[in-house]
Scaffold this motif. Structure first.
Motif, PDB file in Angstrom:
ATOM      1  N   LEU A  39      94.988 -15.527  36.960  1.00  0.00           N
ATOM      2  CA  LEU A  39      93.883 -16.182  35.809  1.00  0.00           C
ATOM      3  C   LEU A  39      94.237 -17.661  35.225  1.00  0.00           C
ATOM      4  CD1 LEU A  39      94.753 -13.334  32.800  1.00  0.00           C
ATOM      5  CD2 LEU A  39      92.499 -14.114  33.557  1.00  0.00           C
ATOM      6  N   VAL A  40      94.951 -17.885  35.977  1.00  0.00           N
ATOM      7  CA  VAL A  40      95.016 -19.357  36.371  1.00  0.00           C
ATOM      8  C   VAL A  40      94.631 -20.573  37.213  1.00  0.00           C
ATOM      9  CG1 VAL A  40      96.921 -19.815  37.832  1.00  0.00           C
ATOM     10  CG2 VAL A  40      96.722 -21.306  35.399  1.00  0.00           C
ATOM     11  N   LYS A  41      93.660 -19.543  37.563  1.00  0.00           N
ATOM     12  CA  LYS A  41      92.814 -20.057  39.008  1.00  0.00           C
ATOM     13  C   LYS A  41      91.860 -20.448  38.275  1.00  0.00           C
ATOM     14  CE  LYS A  41      96.094 -20.581  43.066  1.00  0.00           C
ATOM     15  NZ  LYS A  41      97.693 -20.446  42.078  1.00  0.00           N
ATOM     16  N   ALA A  42      91.431 -19.414  37.805  1.00  0.00           N
ATOM     17  CA  ALA A  42      89.799 -18.988  37.077  1.00  0.00           C
ATOM     18  C   ALA A  42      89.764 -19.923  35.672  1.00  0.00           C
ATOM     19  CB  ALA A  42      89.503 -17.600  37.255  1.00  0.00           C
ATOM     20  N   GLY A  43      90.808 -20.660  35.012  1.00  0.00           N
ATOM     21  CA  GLY A  43      90.978 -21.374  33.768  1.00  0.00           C
ATOM     22  C   GLY A  43      90.990 -20.176  32.452  1.00  0.00           C
ATOM     23  N   GLY A  44      91.722 -19.657  32.999  1.00  0.00           N
ATOM     24  CA  GLY A  44      92.074 -17.998  32.002  1.00  0.00           C
ATOM     25  C   GLY A  44      92.723 -17.409  30.697  1.00  0.00           C
ATOM     26  N   PRO A  45      92.143 -17.122  30.433  1.00  0.00           N
ATOM     27  CA  PRO A  45      93.282 -17.230  28.926  1.00  0.00           C
ATOM     28  C   PRO A  45      95.011 -16.578  28.660  1.00  0.00           C
ATOM     29  CG  PRO A  45      92.426 -15.252  29.213  1.00  0.00           C
ATOM     30  CD  PRO A  45      91.802 -15.740  30.086  1.00  0.00           C
ATOM     31  N   ALA A  46      96.458 -17.615  28.336  1.00  0.00           N
ATOM     32  CA  ALA A  46      97.158 -16.717  28.332  1.00  0.00           C
ATOM     33  C   ALA A  46      97.570 -15.308  27.629  1.00  0.00           C
ATOM     34  CB  ALA A  46      98.394 -17.365  27.281  1.00  0.00           C
ATOM     35  N   VAL A  47      98.779 -14.193  28.585  1.00  0.00           N
ATOM     36  CA  VAL A  47      98.322 -12.944  28.728  1.00  0.00           C
ATOM     37  C   VAL A  47      99.868 -12.696  27.872  1.00  0.00           C
ATOM     38  CG1 VAL A  47      98.204 -10.582  29.346  1.00  0.00           C
ATOM     39  CG2 VAL A  47      96.683 -12.510  29.987  1.00  0.00           C
ATOM     40  N   LEU A  48      99.260 -12.134  26.719  1.00  0.00           N
ATOM     41  CA  LEU A  48     100.987 -10.665  26.098  1.00  0.00           C
ATOM     42  C   LEU A  48     100.662 -10.033  26.735  1.00  0.00           C
ATOM     43  CD1 LEU A  48     103.110 -11.167  24.543  1.00  0.00           C
ATOM     44  CD2 LEU A  48     101.683 -10.009  22.786  1.00  0.00           C
ATOM     45  N   PHE A  49     101.385  -9.468  27.790  1.00  0.00           N
ATOM     46  CA  PHE A  49     102.028  -8.033  28.036  1.00  0.00           C
ATOM     47  C   PHE A  49     103.142  -7.817  27.326  1.00  0.00           C
ATOM     48  CE2 PHE A  49     101.207 -10.150  31.609  1.00  0.00           C
ATOM     49  CZ  PHE A  49      99.868  -9.940  32.537  1.00  0.00           C
ATOM     50  N   GLU A  50     102.519  -6.621  26.320  1.00  0.00           N
ATOM     51  CA  GLU A  50     103.169  -5.331  25.713  1.00  0.00           C
ATOM     52  C   GLU A  50     104.092  -4.199  25.828  1.00  0.00           C
ATOM     53  OE1 GLU A  50     100.669  -6.675  21.357  1.00  0.00           O
ATOM     54  OE2 GLU A  50      99.886  -4.786  23.188  1.00  0.00           O
ATOM     55  N   ASN A  51     103.679  -3.821  27.274  1.00  0.00           N
ATOM     56  CA  ASN A  51     104.170  -2.391  28.217  1.00  0.00           C
ATOM     57  C   ASN A  51     104.893  -3.317  29.164  1.00  0.00           C
ATOM     58  OD1 ASN A  51     105.425  -0.223  29.604  1.00  0.00           O
ATOM     59  ND2 ASN A  51     103.087   0.774  27.821  1.00  0.00           N
ATOM     60  N   VAL A  52     106.405  -3.441  29.595  1.00  0.00           N
ATOM     61  CA  VAL A  52     106.220  -4.317  30.625  1.00  0.00           C
ATOM     62  C   VAL A  52     107.279  -3.010  31.188  1.00  0.00           C
ATOM     63  CG1 VAL A  52     107.628  -5.831  32.198  1.00  0.00           C
ATOM     64  CG2 VAL A  52     105.932  -6.197  29.559  1.00  0.00           C
ATOM     65  N   ARG A  53     107.614  -2.905  32.816  1.00  0.00           N
ATOM     66  CA  ARG A  53     107.624  -2.231  33.493  1.00  0.00           C
ATOM     67  C   ARG A  53     108.989  -2.842  34.298  1.00  0.00           C
ATOM     68  NH1 ARG A  53     102.986   1.000  35.179  1.00  0.00           N
ATOM     69  NH2 ARG A  53     103.905  -0.662  37.500  1.00  0.00           N
ATOM     70  N   LEU A  54     110.663  -2.650  34.308  1.00  0.00           N
ATOM     71  CA  LEU A  54     112.075  -2.911  34.767  1.00  0.00           C
ATOM     72  C   LEU A  54     111.217  -3.132  36.036  1.00  0.00           C
ATOM     73  CD1 LEU A  54     114.030  -3.349  32.244  1.00  0.00           C
ATOM     74  CD2 LEU A  54     112.477  -4.813  32.163  1.00  0.00           C
ATOM     75  N   MET A  55     112.978  -3.464  36.861  1.00  0.00           N
ATOM     76  CA  MET A  55     112.712  -3.764  38.207  1.00  0.00           C
ATOM     77  C   MET A  55     113.027  -1.800  38.553  1.00  0.00           C
ATOM     78  SD  MET A  55     112.012  -6.492  39.317  1.00  0.00           S
ATOM     79  CE  MET A  55     112.678  -6.612  40.812  1.00  0.00           C
ATOM     80  N   ASP A  56     113.424  -1.144  37.407  1.00  0.00           N
ATOM     81  CA  ASP A  56     114.376   0.160  38.193  1.00  0.00           C
ATOM     82  C   ASP A  56     113.524   1.207  37.600  1.00  0.00           C
ATOM     83  OD1 ASP A  56     114.426  -0.132  34.837  1.00  0.00           O
ATOM     84  OD2 ASP A  56     116.969   0.896  34.938  1.00  0.00           O
ATOM     85  N   GLY A  57     111.994   0.392  37.059  1.00  0.00           N
ATOM     86  CA  GLY A  57     110.728   1.485  36.001  1.00  0.00           C
ATOM     87  C   GLY A  57     111.090   1.810  35.094  1.00  0.00           C
ATOM     88  N   SER A  58     112.396   1.773  34.542  1.00  0.00           N
ATOM     89  CA  SER A  58     112.085   1.830  32.748  1.00  0.00           C
ATOM     90  C   SER A  58     111.432   0.971  32.020  1.00  0.00           C
ATOM     91  CB  SER A  58     114.149   1.955  31.639  1.00  0.00           C
ATOM     92  OG  SER A  58     113.762   0.902  32.663  1.00  0.00           O
ATOM     93  N   GLN A  59     111.272   1.139  30.926  1.00  0.00           N
ATOM     94  CA  GLN A  59     110.101   0.390  29.841  1.00  0.00           C
ATOM     95  C   GLN A  59     110.935  -0.472  29.267  1.00  0.00           C
ATOM     96  OE1 GLN A  59     107.284   2.188  27.298  1.00  0.00           O
ATOM     97  NE2 GLN A  59     107.543  -0.030  25.632  1.00  0.00           N
ATOM     98  N   SER A  60     110.824  -2.089  28.984  1.00  0.00           N
ATOM     99  CA  SER A  60     111.421  -3.511  28.593  1.00  0.00           C
ATOM    100  C   SER A  60     111.235  -2.899  26.811  1.00  0.00           C
ATOM    101  CB  SER A  60     110.947  -4.433  29.007  1.00  0.00           C
ATOM    102  OG  SER A  60     111.928  -5.610  28.353  1.00  0.00           O
ATOM    103  N   ALA A  61     112.300  -3.347  26.208  1.00  0.00           N
ATOM    104  CA  ALA A  61     112.358  -4.021  24.669  1.00  0.00           C
ATOM    105  C   ALA A  61     111.789  -4.951  24.765  1.00  0.00           C
ATOM    106  CB  ALA A  61     113.660  -3.469  24.318  1.00  0.00           C
ATOM    107  N   PHE A  62     111.322  -6.052  25.260  1.00  0.00           N
ATOM    108  CA  PHE A  62     111.031  -6.853  25.111  1.00  0.00           C
ATOM    109  C   PHE A  62     109.252  -7.301  26.072  1.00  0.00           C
ATOM    110  CE2 PHE A  62     114.954  -7.153  25.616  1.00  0.00           C
ATOM    111  CZ  PHE A  62     115.750  -7.707  24.545  1.00  0.00           C
TER     112      PHE A  62
END
Length: 619
Positions: A39-62
């Motif tokens: 995205l940054v190299k294409a001049g694209g938008p910022a992104v809000l990732f609402e559903n992030v998996r942590l390193m252990d595979g669980s879902q982050s609360a943030f």
């Protein structure tokens, strides 16, 4: 425009179509990096990732937000200006205080001095950043969606931290952006390089037999995020909170930490509080895919121990990635470039403009234009720049006349070929280098190069020539170089690709397998008839795209110590940008270029329509 917090800035970006939400599950382990890099190299938008998996595979609360200042326009918006050049105009107006003209002259300064009042931060009793507090066993940094950015990274790294310390003796406050590797639930590395203020504060704490209190803010007004990256001059009372206050036209709100005696941004998303113990053994930190586009290899750095984590309800984790340019940091660098131009002109008034192009990753290349008045003027300015704050880390300084835009790099390199005669108009010196420079002759110490690409005075040519003769001797008006087809160029062991440009540059990609191989190639190539008219021979590694001049210059500038690797052979300036081998007297390991894992690239490619993100930003 002032932003009460990061959420208000995000809301504005979303309303303008400059921030997209991704609800599809995305991993903090490399996947977010691959998306954000595209995205940054294409001049694209910022992104809000609402559903992030942590390193252990669980879902982050943030959720994770990334790319907030990933274009020139978003950076200007974040700093409250219509364009980045406005930063220079505002600072020039502030520092142009009139000291004469009697009472009338003094009164004319009052509006500017009112602006300066906003430099002082404003202490508040409560702040959103302390709505939720983790203490004791609650502290667990692995619950945060900290990104592992690149495949060879030593682990997840906090990449957008505002690290706050104060001088144990004077109380001088400092905020800097230093990456932090997560080493456990309550421990991170603290990448304080030897030239940084945080290192100086830690050394004073050691001498006093004290721990050094540290607070790390994540988020807040984007002007403060920028301020943490700015190379502020050592002026009493001027710190990062003050700079953010000036940019906003209002005093920045701060609140006292809950476990440390430090002021922290009251409107931040998250704050980590704790200490660094100068008596404790340092930990191995790294590798890390850095802003140079190369990995920095493991080194010993201090440990940061977290005693509390405070945050706002519904906190967002802000992040950035660095790597091969252009990246988001290029626009932060440009903001500093514009902001500090007036200060540079106070010391060196002949400067009309300067630029730190992305291929130079901030410290490897500076292009400066001057209003030339006398012989040797270019060297006077270049040496002056080497003495200005963090400009001491500059590796190559190119000086041009003020009739050429410093941002037009194609024109700059053409002017260098026309007016800078190798040997006569190039000067090698040495000095301090950024500790991330892997090519320097010694750690944080190496060679520098000045290229005088200004029009020459007769005295600079070694004889009293007429003005017209001087121009011809300098190269102005000479017929354009006619490049040879690759099939007409000489062959040499290890050469994978090569191309000559109409400006007189010869780019070569070499698979180097034995010591001094590049030197042998240079001697053969510069003696070949195809070198007639060539001014620069650039020898890069075999992973360099010789048809992409930015890729060539990025590699060359990273991989050369000018004192060791830039030589004049005949009429050609040879740049040896190949990795240096132990047989050449180079004892430190040579780091690899950053590349994403093929499986991650394939996964993101396959899921691009699922995220979903527009196809025009896919590559």
């Amino acid at each position: 425009m002032a932003f009460p917090d990061l959420h208000s800035f995000m809301a504005l970006l979303e309303a303008r179509g400059e921030l997209l939400r991704v609800s599809t599950p995305v991993s903090s382990d490399l996947e977010i990096t691959e998306i954000a890099d595209r995205l940054v190299k294409a001049g694209g938008p910022a992104v809000l990732f609402e559903n992030v998996r942590l390193m252990d595979g669980s879902q982050s609360a943030f959720p994770v937000v990334i790319g907030l200042m990933g274009t020139r326009e978003r950076t200007a918006l974040a700093l409250g200006v219509s364009d980045l050049d406005e930063l220079a105009r505002r600072v020039r107006a502030l520092i142009d205080l009139k000291g004469s003209g009697g009472v009338g002259g003094l009164l004319s300064n009052l509006p500017k001095l009112r602006d300066a009042v906003h430099l002082l931060p404003r202490r508040v009793r409560t702040g959103a950043v302390q709505e939720v507090i983790w203490r004791g066993d609650e502290v667990d940094l692995t619950r945060l969606p900290v990104l592992k950015c690149w495949p060879l990274d030593g682990g997840p790294f906090v990449t957008l931290p505002l690290v706050i310390t104060k001088d144990p003796e004077t109380g001088e406050r400092n905020m800097g952006m230093y990456r932090m590797q997560i080493m456990g639930k309550t421990v991170t590395g603290m990448h304080w390089q030897r030239h940084k203020t945080g290192t100086r504060h830690l050394e004073k704490a050691r001498q006093l037999g004290q721990r050094l209190e540290v607070a790390v803010a994540l988020g807040g007004d984007p002007a403060l995020i920028y301020a943490a990256t700015a190379p502020l001059p050592p002026i009493p009372g001027l710190d990062e909170f003050a700079l953010a206050g000036y940019l906003r036209g209002q005093r920045y709100p701060v609140i006292k930490g809950v476990t440390v005696d430090l002021d922290v941004p009251a409107n931040a998303e998250i704050v980590l509080e704790g200490y660094v113990d100068p008596q404790e053994d340092w930990a191995v930190e790294g590798p890390f895919g850095d802003h140079t586009g190369f990995y920095t290899l493991p080194e010993l750095y201090p440990r940061f121990h977290v005693t509390a984590v405070t945050m706002r309800r519904e906190a967002v984790y802000p992040a950035t990635i660095v790597g091969r340019p252009p990246m988001e940091d290029a626009y932060l660098i440009e903001a500093s470039e514009r902001l500090f131009l007036p200060a540079a002109q106070l010391v060196l008034p002949e400067i009309t403009d300067y630029h730190l192009p992305p291929v130079g990753v901030a410290h490897n290349l500076v292009v400066v234009s001057i209003k030339k008045s006398f012989p040797g003027h270019a060297y006077k300015v270049a040496n002056g720049l080497f003495g200005l704050g963090q400009m001491m880390f500059a590796k190559v300084i190119v000086v041009i006349d003020d009739d050429l835009a410093v941002t037009d790099m194609a024109a700059v390199w053409r002017r260098v070929a026309e007016l800078a005669r190798p040997g006569r108009d190039t000067l090698i010196s040495r000095g301090p280098m950024d500790v991330l420079d892997h090519s320097s002759r010694a750690w944080s110490f190496g060679g520098k190069l000045i290229i005088d690409a200004t029009r020459k005075r007769p005295e600079e040519l070694g004889s009293a020539l007429s003005s017209r003769e001087a121009q011809v001797e300098s190269g102005v008006g000479e017929s354009a170089f006619t490049p040879h087809a690759e099939s007409e160029l000489p062959t040499f062991e290890g050469v994978k690709a090569q191309v000559q440009t109409p400006e007189g540059y010869w780019f070569v990609a070499l698979n180097k397998t034995w010591p001094h191989q590049a030197q042998a190639l240079a001697e053969q190539f510069t003696a070949h008839p195809a070198a007639a008219g060539v001014r620069h021979l650039l020898i890069a590694d075999d992973r360099t795209d010789v048809h992409n001049s930015d890729d060539v210059w990025w590699t060359i500038l990273n991989n050369t110590d000018p004192e060791r690797d830039v030589k004049v052979l005949g009429k050609v300036l040879v740049w040896d940008g190949t990795p240096k081998l132990p047989g050449e007297g180079f004892v430190r390991p040579w780091p690899p270029k950053i590349e994403m894992s093929a499986d991650v690239v394939s996964r993101v490619e396959a899921l691009w329509h699922v995220y979903p993100l527009p196809q025009r930003w896919r590559t």
